[in-house]
Design a protein around this motif. Structure first.
Motif, PDB file in Angstrom:
ATOM      1  N   ARG A  85      29.272 106.871  45.381  1.00 52.44           N
ATOM      2  CA  ARG A  85      29.633 105.512  44.967  1.00 52.44           C
ATOM      3  C   ARG A  85      29.644 105.351  43.440  1.00 52.44           C
ATOM      4  N   GLU A  86      28.716 105.986  42.736  1.00 48.82           N
ATOM      5  CA  GLU A  86      28.655 105.828  41.275  1.00 48.82           C
ATOM      6  C   GLU A  86      29.916 106.376  40.606  1.00 48.82           C
ATOM      7  N   ALA A  87      30.350 107.563  40.995  1.00 49.39           N
ATOM      8  CA  ALA A  87      31.569 108.157  40.426  1.00 49.39           C
ATOM      9  C   ALA A  87      32.796 107.341  40.812  1.00 49.39           C
ATOM     10  N   ILE A  88      32.818 106.859  42.047  1.00 45.89           N
ATOM     11  CA  ILE A  88      33.950 106.045  42.513  1.00 45.89           C
ATOM     12  C   ILE A  88      33.991 104.714  41.766  1.00 45.89           C
ATOM     13  N   ALA A  89      32.842 104.110  41.535  1.00 45.95           N
ATOM     14  CA  ALA A  89      32.785 102.846  40.787  1.00 45.95           C
ATOM     15  C   ALA A  89      33.295 103.042  39.363  1.00 45.95           C
ATOM     16  N   ALA A  90      32.904 104.139  38.711  1.00 47.84           N
ATOM     17  CA  ALA A  90      33.371 104.410  37.348  1.00 47.84           C
ATOM     18  C   ALA A  90      34.887 104.581  37.321  1.00 47.84           C
ATOM     19  N   TYR A  91      35.423 105.286  38.321  1.00 43.98           N
ATOM     20  CA  TYR A  91      36.870 105.506  38.410  1.00 43.98           C
ATOM     21  C   TYR A  91      37.618 104.176  38.549  1.00 43.98           C
ATOM     22  N   PHE A  92      37.173 103.330  39.496  1.00 43.87           N
ATOM     23  CA  PHE A  92      37.884 102.060  39.711  1.00 43.87           C
ATOM     24  C   PHE A  92      37.689 101.086  38.550  1.00 43.87           C
ATOM     25  N   THR A  93      36.553 101.134  37.887  1.00 47.71           N
ATOM     26  CA  THR A  93      36.352 100.295  36.707  1.00 47.71           C
ATOM     27  C   THR A  93      37.368 100.679  35.633  1.00 47.71           C
ATOM     28  N   ASP A  94      37.590 101.982  35.462  1.00 48.80           N
ATOM     29  CA  ASP A  94      38.579 102.457  34.499  1.00 48.80           C
ATOM     30  C   ASP A  94      39.988 102.043  34.911  1.00 48.80           C
ATOM     31  N   VAL A  95      40.387 102.390  36.122  1.00 48.96           N
ATOM     32  CA  VAL A  95      41.759 102.112  36.569  1.00 48.96           C
ATOM     33  C   VAL A  95      42.046 100.608  36.591  1.00 48.96           C
ATOM     34  N   CYS A  96      41.125  99.821  37.109  1.00 46.48           N
ATOM     35  CA  CYS A  96      41.348  98.375  37.212  1.00 46.48           C
ATOM     36  C   CYS A  96      41.286  97.689  35.849  1.00 46.48           C
ATOM     37  N   GLY A  97      40.700  98.349  34.864  1.00 49.98           N
ATOM     38  CA  GLY A  97      40.627  97.790  33.525  1.00 49.98           C
ATOM     39  C   GLY A  97      41.863  98.061  32.682  1.00 49.98           C
ATOM     40  N   ARG A  98      42.774  98.865  33.193  1.00 49.94           N
ATOM     41  CA  ARG A  98      43.993  99.189  32.451  1.00 49.94           C
ATOM     42  C   ARG A  98      45.019  98.065  32.583  1.00 49.94           C
ATOM     43  N   ALA A  99      45.804  97.880  31.531  1.00 53.74           N
ATOM     44  CA  ALA A  99      46.888  96.894  31.560  1.00 53.74           C
ATOM     45  C   ALA A  99      48.038  97.502  32.350  1.00 53.74           C
ATOM     46  N   MET A 100      48.031  97.292  33.651  1.00 49.87           N
ATOM     47  CA  MET A 100      49.092  97.803  34.512  1.00 49.87           C
ATOM     48  C   MET A 100      49.133  96.984  35.787  1.00 49.87           C
ATOM     49  N   THR A 101      50.252  97.073  36.486  1.00 50.72           N
ATOM     50  CA  THR A 101      50.388  96.374  37.764  1.00 50.72           C
ATOM     51  C   THR A 101      50.327  97.390  38.899  1.00 50.72           C
ATOM     52  N   HIS A 102      49.876  96.916  40.063  1.00 56.51           N
ATOM     53  CA  HIS A 102      49.785  97.732  41.269  1.00 56.51           C
ATOM     54  C   HIS A 102      50.424  96.953  42.412  1.00 56.51           C
ATOM     55  N   LYS A 103      51.211  97.629  43.215  1.00 56.04           N
ATOM     56  CA  LYS A 103      51.838  96.993  44.376  1.00 56.04           C
ATOM     57  C   LYS A 103      51.740  97.932  45.570  1.00 56.04           C
ATOM     58  N   VAL A 104      51.013  97.512  46.594  1.00 55.64           N
ATOM     59  CA  VAL A 104      50.940  98.286  47.838  1.00 55.64           C
ATOM     60  C   VAL A 104      52.223  97.995  48.602  1.00 55.64           C
ATOM     61  N   GLU A 105      52.963  99.046  48.930  1.00 56.24           N
ATOM     62  CA  GLU A 105      54.276  98.864  49.545  1.00 56.24           C
ATOM     63  C   GLU A 105      54.276  99.036  51.046  1.00 56.24           C
ATOM     64  N   ALA A 106      53.544 100.002  51.534  1.00 50.31           N
ATOM     65  CA  ALA A 106      53.571 100.271  52.969  1.00 50.31           C
ATOM     66  C   ALA A 106      52.173 100.715  53.368  1.00 50.31           C
ATOM     67  N   GLY A 107      51.749 100.272  54.520  1.00 54.71           N
ATOM     68  CA  GLY A 107      50.438 100.686  54.991  1.00 54.71           C
ATOM     69  C   GLY A 107      50.380 100.681  56.502  1.00 54.71           C
ATOM     70  N   VAL A 108      49.640 101.631  57.037  1.00 56.64           N
ATOM     71  CA  VAL A 108      49.414 101.701  58.478  1.00 56.64           C
ATOM     72  C   VAL A 108      47.936 101.991  58.713  1.00 56.64           C
ATOM     73  N   MET A 109      47.411 101.395  59.774  1.00 57.20           N
ATOM     74  CA  MET A 109      46.021 101.627  60.159  1.00 57.20           C
ATOM     75  C   MET A 109      46.009 101.980  61.637  1.00 57.20           C
ATOM     76  N   ASP A 110      45.305 103.060  61.954  1.00 60.34           N
ATOM     77  CA  ASP A 110      45.197 103.490  63.340  1.00 60.34           C
ATOM     78  C   ASP A 110      43.762 103.980  63.558  1.00 60.34           C
TER      79      ASP A 110
END
Length: 118
Positions: free
Chosen positions: A51-76
């Protein structure tokens, strides 16, 4: 930390809203993310463990000036797969394809293959 149920709509909201805390809340304590891209080939993927490494990764990525769009998803059952497109203000584009394996409703393993403009 987010306590929302892991669904594609909830995951999409967290990704598109750049909400690192909510994203981390979807992961098991001992989760592993494996990222494959031009800098980290399949023989040597970038692996984030816990969790600590994952939190650091998402803090970095989510802190960047960029947009994200989920286009397609499936759950099974205990598996989720989705694609997303990202863009930086300078026009650089990124495409990601992700597969998630769940244990007890939390993400235990993730594999992401990403490509971006050079």
């Amino acid at each position: 930390m987010n306590r929302a149920t892991l669904t594609i709509p909830n995951l999409s909201r967290a990704i598109e809203g750049r909400d690192a805390s909510s994203l981390v809340g979807f992961y098991a304590d001992n989760a592993v993310i494996r990222i494959i891209d031009q800098d980290n080939p399949p023989s040597r993927p970038n692996e984030l463990k816990g969790r600590e490494a994952i939190a650091a990764y998402f803090t970095d990525v989510c802190g960047r000036a960029m947009t994200h769009k989920v286009e397609a998803g499936v759950m099974d059952g205990d598996r989720i797969a989705f694609t997303q497109r990202c863009a930086y203000p300078d026009g650089t584009r990124v495409f990601c394809a992700t597969a998630l394996e769940l244990v007890g409703g939390k993400i235990a393993r993730q594999t992401t293959v990403q490509a971006w403009d050079s």
